[in-house]
Write an enzyme that holds these catalytic residues in place. Structure first.
Site, PDB file in Angstrom:
ATOM      1  N   ARG A 251      60.133  76.786 131.042  1.00 26.02           N
ATOM      2  CA  ARG A 251      59.274  75.735 132.883  1.00 26.02           C
ATOM      3  C   ARG A 251      58.058  76.282 132.432  1.00 26.02           C
ATOM      4  O   ARG A 251      57.543  74.926 132.313  1.00 26.02           O
ATOM      5  CB  ARG A 251      60.414  75.738 133.587  1.00 26.02           C
ATOM      6  CG  ARG A 251      61.972  75.560 132.727  1.00 26.02           C
ATOM      7  CD  ARG A 251      63.117  75.554 134.549  1.00 26.02           C
ATOM      8  NE  ARG A 251      64.273  74.835 134.366  1.00 26.02           N
ATOM      9  CZ  ARG A 251      64.843  75.106 134.829  1.00 26.02           C
ATOM     10  NH1 ARG A 251      64.982  76.076 135.496  1.00 26.02           N
ATOM     11  NH2 ARG A 251      65.821  74.083 134.915  1.00 26.02           N
TER      12      ARG A 251
ATOM     13  N   LYS B 194      84.569  67.386 128.879  1.00 24.14           N
ATOM     14  CA  LYS B 194      85.849  66.615 129.847  1.00 24.14           C
ATOM     15  C   LYS B 194      85.778  65.151 129.670  1.00 24.14           C
ATOM     16  O   LYS B 194      83.288  64.762 129.735  1.00 24.14           O
ATOM     17  CB  LYS B 194      85.361  67.158 131.609  1.00 24.14           C
ATOM     18  CG  LYS B 194      86.779  67.980 131.729  1.00 24.14           C
ATOM     19  CD  LYS B 194      87.004  67.601 133.093  1.00 24.14           C
ATOM     20  CE  LYS B 194      87.838  69.021 133.609  1.00 24.14           C
ATOM     21  NZ  LYS B 194      87.949  69.716 134.618  1.00 24.14           N
TER      22      LYS B 194
ATOM     23  N   GLY C 257      72.247  71.652 128.645  1.00 27.68           N
ATOM     24  CA  GLY C 257      72.373  73.183 128.892  1.00 27.68           C
ATOM     25  C   GLY C 257      72.778  73.772 127.541  1.00 27.68           C
ATOM     26  O   GLY C 257      72.450  74.068 126.848  1.00 27.68           O
TER      27      GLY C 257
ATOM     28  N   GLY D 130      70.307  67.115 134.202  1.00 25.45           N
ATOM     29  CA  GLY D 130      70.785  65.632 135.139  1.00 25.45           C
ATOM     30  C   GLY D 130      70.022  64.563 134.872  1.00 25.45           C
ATOM     31  O   GLY D 130      70.297  63.659 134.731  1.00 25.45           O
TER      32      GLY D 130
END
Length: 400
Positions: free
Chosen positions: A39, A200, A358, A381
């Protein structure tokens, strides 16, 4: 693509300017040092360019989840040394984000100097996007640069609020991210393929619903594929599967058909009776031959070849999530094989490939192709919300 200003819209000489730069320095730590400085590497070009052009640079960042309370272990002072090593520059740590201490520090800094303010989330007004806090922070700067796409899905004082009080610009990392995302789904070269994997379906329903109207090929992998297969009447044994979502999955597939999107599911799979590395019960079979005591853990080799052929017909690829349980060998084989195909097509110039999330970043690294795809987003996100078609507040605030 939304119109936004970049560093190119600023004067060449920024002497006398104070740039408030929102960055992501939420680094993984061990024994007081960062274990991964990706980062920092990402925001290095923006920081050094602004400093090199004479601006005083004040870095704004969060670190962990302090919940509006000060904590010595969550102070951004913890990462000063790591940031200095990556930038090759000395950093002044400033233990506030607004007020007299910041004003005094700005007075001490010279043109081209860099300061790091404390954890923005120590102040409750940050996550509440309090305009009073944003205005107080803005009082110390003359321009605002957002270079933290990974936090752009949060409407916080330093990710969205500051843009209302100062001239706002996208940093180099933000600029690259937005251009890559626009090339992937905003105004892409068609046909477009999307690989969506993960455990999922329930966690990526919004992604799937958005993509069926945007792409021509939707490749489903991971445990999600089991739910799709079960919805089509396939017995998936004891595989991870959300059987209760069968009606929802059927609706998504009907919508895909109506919009001309082909949903690709594996027709051969790698199964085992236990989830472990290289289990003795490992075998490859047709999806209709999965036994009651077996679980699907990866896409089979024949299906991977077919998916590779699909990518060869496409011009754009967006990828989020592995095809199998890639963390455990040999269930990484399909993900690695398809990633290498995507990389080869990218290198030859026939495919624009954008990947994020990720697990996806880790899978590309495992395949050894991180540097060979067009763009890899490390934003978790924010990348997922972009794939859902949501407006990201931190991006919307930059629009000119």
């Amino acid at each position: 693509m939304p119109k936004f200003k970049t560093l190119d819209d600023l004067p060449a000489d920024l002497t006398g300017e104070v740039a408030l730069v929102r960055v992501d320095l939420n680094l993984p730590m061990k024994d007081g040092s960062a274990t991964d400085v990706t980062r920092v590497e990402a925001v290095k070009p923006t920081i050094l360019e602004l400093a090199g052009r004479g601006a005083k640079v004040l870095l704004l960042a969060h670190f962990g989840r302090p919940g509006g309370q000060r904590s010595s272990t969550l102070s951004t002072s913890m990462v000063v040394g790591d940031v200095e090593r990556v930038l090759g520059e000395e950093i002044m740590f400033i233990p506030e984000i607004a007020g007299p201490v910041v004003a005094q520090s700005v007075g001490i800094l010279g043109p081209g100097d860099i300061g790091l303010l404390d954890n923005t989330r120590f102040w409750p007004g940050e996550e509440a996007n309090d305009p009073n806090l944003a205005q107080a922070i803005a009082a110390h700067g003359t321009l605002y640069v957002n270079d933290a796409f990974s936090a752009a899905h949060r409407a916080h004082a330093t990710t969205e609020g500051l843009a209302h009080f100062l001239p706002a610009y996208a940093g180099r990392a933000m600029e690259a991210e937005l251009k890559a995302l626009d090339a992937a789904l905003g105004s892409p070269q068609t046909p477009v393929a999307a690989v969506v994997g993960g455990a999922k379906v329930s966690t990526k329903l919004a992604v799937l619903e958005h993509l069926v109207g945007k792409v021509q090929h939707l490749i489903i992998g991971g445990g999600m594929a089991n739910t799709f297969l079960a919805a089509r009447g396939v017995n998936v044994g004891k595989s991870l599967c959300e059987h209760d979502l069968a009606p929802t999955v059927a609706r998504i597939m009907d919508e895909a058909d109506a919009k001309g999107c082909t949903v690709h599911l594996p027709y051969d799979v790698v199964v085992a009776k236990e989830f472990a590395a290289n289990p003795p019960s490992l075998r490859v079979c047709n999806v209709h031959e999965v036994a009651e005591d077996e679980m699907i853990l990866d896409v089979g080799p024949t299906a991977v070849e077919a998916l590779a052929d699909v990518l060869k017909t496409c011009r754009t690829l967006v990828w989020n999530g592995p095809l199998g349980a890639f963390e455990t060998p040999p269930f990484d084989a399909a993900t690695v094989a398809l990633a290498r195909t995507a990389a080869a097509l990218t290198l030859e110039g026939s495919l624009i490939s954008v990947a994020g999330g990720g697990d996806t970043v880790a899978a590309l690294a495992q395949a050894g192709v991180t540097d060979d795809v067009t763009y890899v987003s490390t934003a978790g996100g924010a990348f997922l919300e972009w794939m859902e078609g949501r407006v990201l507040p931190g991006v919307a605030a930059l629009e000119a």
